[in-house]
Design a protein around this motif. Sequence first.
Motif, PDB file in Angstrom:
ATOM      1  N   GLY A   1       0.835  -1.192   0.000  1.00  0.00           N
ATOM      2  CA  GLY A   1       0.000   0.000   0.000  1.00  0.00           C
ATOM      3  C   GLY A   1       0.870   1.242   0.000  1.00  0.00           C
ATOM      4  N   PHE A   2       0.298   2.390  -0.283  1.00  0.00           N
ATOM      5  CA  PHE A   2       1.061   3.638  -0.249  1.00  0.00           C
ATOM      6  C   PHE A   2       0.099   4.792  -0.048  1.00  0.00           C
ATOM      7  N   THR A   3       0.641   5.945   0.281  1.00  0.00           N
ATOM      8  CA  THR A   3      -0.183   7.127   0.510  1.00  0.00           C
ATOM      9  C   THR A   3       0.310   8.280  -0.358  1.00  0.00           C
ATOM     10  N   ILE A   4      -0.630   9.131  -0.726  1.00  0.00           N
ATOM     11  CA  ILE A   4      -0.324  10.333  -1.503  1.00  0.00           C
ATOM     12  C   ILE A   4      -0.866  11.511  -0.713  1.00  0.00           C
ATOM     13  N   THR A   5      -0.011  12.447  -0.350  1.00  0.00           N
ATOM     14  CA  THR A   5      -0.410  13.575   0.477  1.00  0.00           C
ATOM     15  C   THR A   5      -0.257  14.880  -0.301  1.00  0.00           C
ATOM     16  N   LEU A   6      -1.315  15.673  -0.318  1.00  0.00           N
ATOM     17  CA  LEU A   6      -1.294  16.997  -0.951  1.00  0.00           C
ATOM     18  C   LEU A   6      -1.374  18.030   0.162  1.00  0.00           C
ATOM     19  N   GLN A   7      -0.452  18.980   0.145  1.00  0.00           N
ATOM     20  CA  GLN A   7      -0.409  19.957   1.230  1.00  0.00           C
ATOM     21  C   GLN A   7      -0.106  21.355   0.705  1.00  0.00           C
ATOM     22  N   GLY A   8      -0.704  22.340   1.358  1.00  0.00           N
ATOM     23  CA  GLY A   8      -0.249  23.719   1.199  1.00  0.00           C
ATOM     24  C   GLY A   8      -0.931  24.561   0.152  1.00  0.00           C
ATOM     25  N   VAL A   9      -1.869  24.049  -0.614  1.00  0.00           N
ATOM     26  CA  VAL A   9      -2.496  24.847  -1.676  1.00  0.00           C
ATOM     27  C   VAL A   9      -3.924  25.220  -1.260  1.00  0.00           C
ATOM     28  N   LYS A  10      -4.219  26.510  -1.245  1.00  0.00           N
ATOM     29  CA  LYS A  10      -5.554  27.023  -0.912  1.00  0.00           C
ATOM     30  C   LYS A  10      -6.003  27.967  -2.024  1.00  0.00           C
ATOM     31  N   ASN A  11      -7.298  28.210  -2.069  1.00  0.00           N
ATOM     32  CA  ASN A  11      -7.782  29.203  -3.027  1.00  0.00           C
ATOM     33  C   ASN A  11      -7.651  30.595  -2.418  1.00  0.00           C
ATOM     34  N   ASN A  12      -8.184  31.602  -3.116  1.00  0.00           N
ATOM     35  CA  ASN A  12      -8.050  32.987  -2.658  1.00  0.00           C
ATOM     36  C   ASN A  12      -8.756  33.243  -1.331  1.00  0.00           C
ATOM     37  N   LEU A  13      -9.704  32.394  -0.999  1.00  0.00           N
ATOM     38  CA  LEU A  13     -10.442  32.548   0.256  1.00  0.00           C
ATOM     39  C   LEU A  13      -9.820  31.718   1.381  1.00  0.00           C
ATOM     40  N   GLY A  14      -8.676  31.059   1.074  1.00  0.00           N
ATOM     41  CA  GLY A  14      -8.028  30.228   2.088  1.00  0.00           C
ATOM     42  C   GLY A  14      -8.687  28.887   2.277  1.00  0.00           C
ATOM     43  N   GLU A  15      -9.477  28.480   1.282  1.00  0.00           N
ATOM     44  CA  GLU A  15     -10.186  27.213   1.389  1.00  0.00           C
ATOM     45  C   GLU A  15      -9.416  26.115   0.649  1.00  0.00           C
ATOM     46  N   ASP A  16      -9.616  24.898   1.132  1.00  0.00           N
ATOM     47  CA  ASP A  16      -9.004  23.746   0.487  1.00  0.00           C
ATOM     48  C   ASP A  16      -9.565  23.617  -0.932  1.00  0.00           C
ATOM     49  N   ILE A  17      -8.681  23.375  -1.913  1.00  0.00           N
ATOM     50  CA  ILE A  17      -9.135  23.205  -3.281  1.00  0.00           C
ATOM     51  C   ILE A  17      -9.051  21.735  -3.665  1.00  0.00           C
ATOM     52  N   TYR A  18      -9.547  21.423  -4.821  1.00  0.00           N
ATOM     53  CA  TYR A  18      -9.623  20.046  -5.273  1.00  0.00           C
ATOM     54  C   TYR A  18      -8.833  19.873  -6.562  1.00  0.00           C
ATOM     55  N   SER A  19      -8.326  18.664  -6.751  1.00  0.00           N
ATOM     56  CA  SER A  19      -7.620  18.318  -7.979  1.00  0.00           C
ATOM     57  C   SER A  19      -7.975  16.884  -8.338  1.00  0.00           C
ATOM     58  N   ASN A  20      -7.681  16.515  -9.560  1.00  0.00           N
ATOM     59  CA  ASN A  20      -7.872  15.135 -10.005  1.00  0.00           C
ATOM     60  C   ASN A  20      -6.518  14.431 -10.022  1.00  0.00           C
ATOM     61  N   LEU A  21      -6.463  13.309  -9.374  1.00  0.00           N
ATOM     62  CA  LEU A  21      -5.207  12.598  -9.183  1.00  0.00           C
ATOM     63  C   LEU A  21      -5.301  11.218  -9.815  1.00  0.00           C
ATOM     64  N   TYR A  22      -4.289  10.840 -10.566  1.00  0.00           N
ATOM     65  CA  TYR A  22      -4.243   9.537 -11.225  1.00  0.00           C
ATOM     66  C   TYR A  22      -2.935   8.836 -10.855  1.00  0.00           C
ATOM     67  N   TYR A  23      -3.004   7.535 -10.652  1.00  0.00           N
ATOM     68  CA  TYR A  23      -1.770   6.796 -10.313  1.00  0.00           C
ATOM     69  C   TYR A  23      -1.723   5.468 -11.077  1.00  0.00           C
ATOM     70  N   ILE A  24      -0.503   5.030 -11.325  1.00  0.00           N
ATOM     71  CA  ILE A  24      -0.236   3.712 -11.903  1.00  0.00           C
ATOM     72  C   ILE A  24       0.751   3.024 -10.978  1.00  0.00           C
ATOM     73  N   ALA A  25       0.342   1.908 -10.389  1.00  0.00           N
ATOM     74  CA  ALA A  25       1.215   1.151  -9.489  1.00  0.00           C
ATOM     75  C   ALA A  25       1.596  -0.163 -10.165  1.00  0.00           C
ATOM     76  N   GLU A  26       2.901  -0.424 -10.234  1.00  0.00           N
ATOM     77  CA  GLU A  26       3.407  -1.646 -10.845  1.00  0.00           C
ATOM     78  C   GLU A  26       3.791  -2.627  -9.741  1.00  0.00           C
ATOM     79  N   TYR A  27       3.293  -3.855  -9.845  1.00  0.00           N
ATOM     80  CA  TYR A  27       3.546  -4.881  -8.839  1.00  0.00           C
ATOM     81  C   TYR A  27       4.275  -6.075  -9.466  1.00  0.00           C
ATOM     82  N   SER A  28       5.100  -6.718  -8.643  1.00  0.00           N
ATOM     83  CA  SER A  28       5.839  -7.888  -9.121  1.00  0.00           C
ATOM     84  C   SER A  28       5.612  -9.078  -8.169  1.00  0.00           C
ATOM     85  N   LYS A  29       6.002 -10.266  -8.639  1.00  0.00           N
ATOM     86  CA  LYS A  29       5.849 -11.467  -7.826  1.00  0.00           C
ATOM     87  C   LYS A  29       6.993 -11.665  -6.854  1.00  0.00           C
ATOM     88  N   PHE A  30       8.123 -11.082  -7.182  1.00  0.00           N
ATOM     89  CA  PHE A  30       9.310 -11.271  -6.344  1.00  0.00           C
ATOM     90  C   PHE A  30       9.958  -9.924  -6.034  1.00  0.00           C
TER      91      PHE A  30
END
Length: 238
Positions: free
Chosen positions: A209-238
């Motif tokens: 498992g893993f985590t993705i953390t977004l920090q520090g970006v606010k809009n002009n009103l100081g509110e949390d904004i939203y983004s679209n996030l995409y990931y590709i995780a490659e897994y192996s047997k060994f």
Amino acid sequence: MKKTTRMKKNRLVILLAMFSPLLMFSQIGVNTPNPQAALHVDGAKDNASSGAPTVVQQANDFAVTANGNVGIGIIAPTKKLDINGELRVRNIPVGASGVESIAVDSNGNVVKVPASESGTTVVRGEILGAHWDKTQTIPATTAPAGYPYLKSVTVSLFNLSGKAAITGIMVKKNSVLACSAIGGNGTNVCTTNTPESGTMSIDASTAPGFTITLQGVKNNLGEDIYSNLYYIAEYSKF
């Protein structure tokens, strides 16, 4: 005649005295009077005259046991070749496509991995409207059955206008995930700045498992904004 016979007997006694230790113990020691195997070479000549050498003393030893096992850095090898230390092999030929690979198991044994077992598989995911100043957790159950090891992860972040803001890539290197094409680094952790002066971190210390953390970006009103996030995780047997 008697004198000649007596001299021959004396020579025989001397020869037997010289070789009797080898006949009695069947062990040969080089640089040590206290061999621990059929052939025991003490490279640094630092072993004690009695008892088994310590782990540190064995580090420069070479041994061949009665059953044909060879030990380098260890005097009681358990395999035909047992090396306690680093290994370097020069001029390895390049094999044909599809041949078996060589791997090392958790006990340090060298094993062959069939070509059909050495492949990888990828999992693609998305988090639409991902929150800044929050951690997005990708659970370990994301790993497909039979592919339990996280080999690489790529994360791309798009703003709400559909423009790519940042891409982070981590790849497996020396048993940990290291940063690639991304700023900052750490053990299984990568962090990079976004154009908006925020940061995106990928933490794979809990792989698969893993985590993705977004920090520090606010809009002009100081509110949390939203983004679209995409990931590709490659897994192996060994």
